[in-house]
Design a protein around this motif. Structure first.
Motif, short mmCIF file in Angstrom:
data_model
loop_
_atom_site.label_atom_id
_atom_site.label_comp_id
_atom_site.label_asym_id
_atom_site.label_seq_id
_atom_site.Cartn_x
_atom_site.Cartn_y
_atom_site.Cartn_z
N GLY A 271 1.95 12.96 1.83
CA GLY A 271 2.33 12.00 2.88
C GLY A 271 1.12 11.49 3.64
N MET A 272 0.19 12.38 3.94
CA MET A 272 -1.03 11.95 4.64
C MET A 272 -1.87 11.06 3.74
N LEU A 273 -1.89 11.35 2.44
CA LEU A 273 -2.63 10.51 1.52
C LEU A 273 -2.07 9.09 1.51
N VAL A 274 -0.75 8.99 1.46
CA VAL A 274 -0.12 7.66 1.43
C VAL A 274 -0.34 6.92 2.74
N PHE A 275 -0.05 7.54 3.87
CA PHE A 275 -0.05 6.83 5.14
C PHE A 275 -1.42 6.73 5.82
N PHE A 276 -2.38 7.54 5.42
CA PHE A 276 -3.71 7.44 6.02
C PHE A 276 -4.75 6.86 5.07
N THR A 277 -4.39 6.65 3.81
CA THR A 277 -5.34 6.06 2.86
C THR A 277 -4.81 4.75 2.28
N PHE A 278 -3.67 4.82 1.62
CA PHE A 278 -3.16 3.65 0.92
C PHE A 278 -2.63 2.58 1.87
N MET A 279 -1.91 2.97 2.91
CA MET A 279 -1.36 1.98 3.83
C MET A 279 -2.46 1.20 4.57
N PRO A 280 -3.48 1.84 5.16
CA PRO A 280 -4.53 1.07 5.83
C PRO A 280 -5.33 0.19 4.87
N LEU A 281 -5.60 0.69 3.66
CA LEU A 281 -6.31 -0.12 2.68
C LEU A 281 -5.49 -1.35 2.30
N GLY A 282 -4.20 -1.15 2.06
CA GLY A 282 -3.33 -2.27 1.73
C GLY A 282 -3.24 -3.27 2.87
N GLY B 294 0.82 -1.21 0.00
CA GLY B 294 0.00 0.00 0.00
C GLY B 294 0.85 1.26 0.00
N ILE B 295 1.93 1.25 0.76
CA ILE B 295 2.83 2.40 0.75
C ILE B 295 3.46 2.57 -0.63
N GLY B 296 3.88 1.45 -1.23
CA GLY B 296 4.44 1.52 -2.58
C GLY B 296 3.43 2.04 -3.59
N ALA B 297 2.20 1.56 -3.50
CA ALA B 297 1.16 2.03 -4.42
C ALA B 297 0.85 3.51 -4.19
N GLY B 298 0.84 3.92 -2.93
CA GLY B 298 0.59 5.33 -2.63
C GLY B 298 1.69 6.24 -3.14
N LEU B 299 2.93 5.82 -2.98
CA LEU B 299 4.04 6.62 -3.51
C LEU B 299 3.99 6.69 -5.04
N ALA B 300 3.62 5.59 -5.67
CA ALA B 300 3.46 5.61 -7.13
C ALA B 300 2.34 6.56 -7.54
N THR C 254 0.56 14.68 -7.08
CA THR C 254 -0.22 15.15 -5.93
C THR C 254 0.57 16.25 -5.21
N THR C 255 -0.13 17.30 -4.82
CA THR C 255 0.52 18.42 -4.17
C THR C 255 1.12 18.01 -2.82
N ASP C 256 2.21 18.66 -2.46
CA ASP C 256 2.87 18.38 -1.19
C ASP C 256 2.62 19.51 -0.19
N PHE C 257 1.63 20.33 -0.46
CA PHE C 257 1.31 21.44 0.42
C PHE C 257 0.86 20.90 1.77
N GLU C 258 1.52 21.33 2.84
CA GLU C 258 1.28 20.88 4.21
C GLU C 258 1.28 19.35 4.29
N SER C 259 2.19 18.74 3.57
CA SER C 259 2.43 17.28 3.51
C SER C 259 1.16 16.49 3.19
#
Length: 88
Positions: free
Chosen positions: A43-54, A22-28, A35-40
């Protein structure tokens, strides 16, 4: 009992593997769709969406896979015929 323990082992291993995928898919996703990096946000998209789903998908898949393997092993063991020794 063997089936339940193997299912729990599959759940744990599947969750770990799924979270990593999930982390790999989120980073991809972040790199491909810029995806914008404004106020990280990325990072929140990857670790709060893709990682839990994976982790959830991997955990369920791992538990089912290990349980099916354990069930099939039990079926095979029941169907085996004892080896008959011939006296010469």
């Amino acid at each position: 009992m063997k089936i339940a323990l193997l299912a729990l082992l599959g759940l744990a291993l599947g969750a770990i593997g799924g979270a990593a995928l999930g982390i790999g898919a989120g980073l991809a996703w972040v790199e491909i769709f810029k995806t914008t990096d404004f106020e990280s946000y990325s990072g929140m998209l990857v670790f709060f969406t893709f990682m839990p789903l994976g982790a959830a998908i991997g955990g369920i898949a791992g538990a089912v896979l290990f349980a099916v393997v354990a069930i099939r092993d039990t079926e095979i063991a029941i169907e085996r015929e004892p080896v008959r020794h011939r006296d010469h």
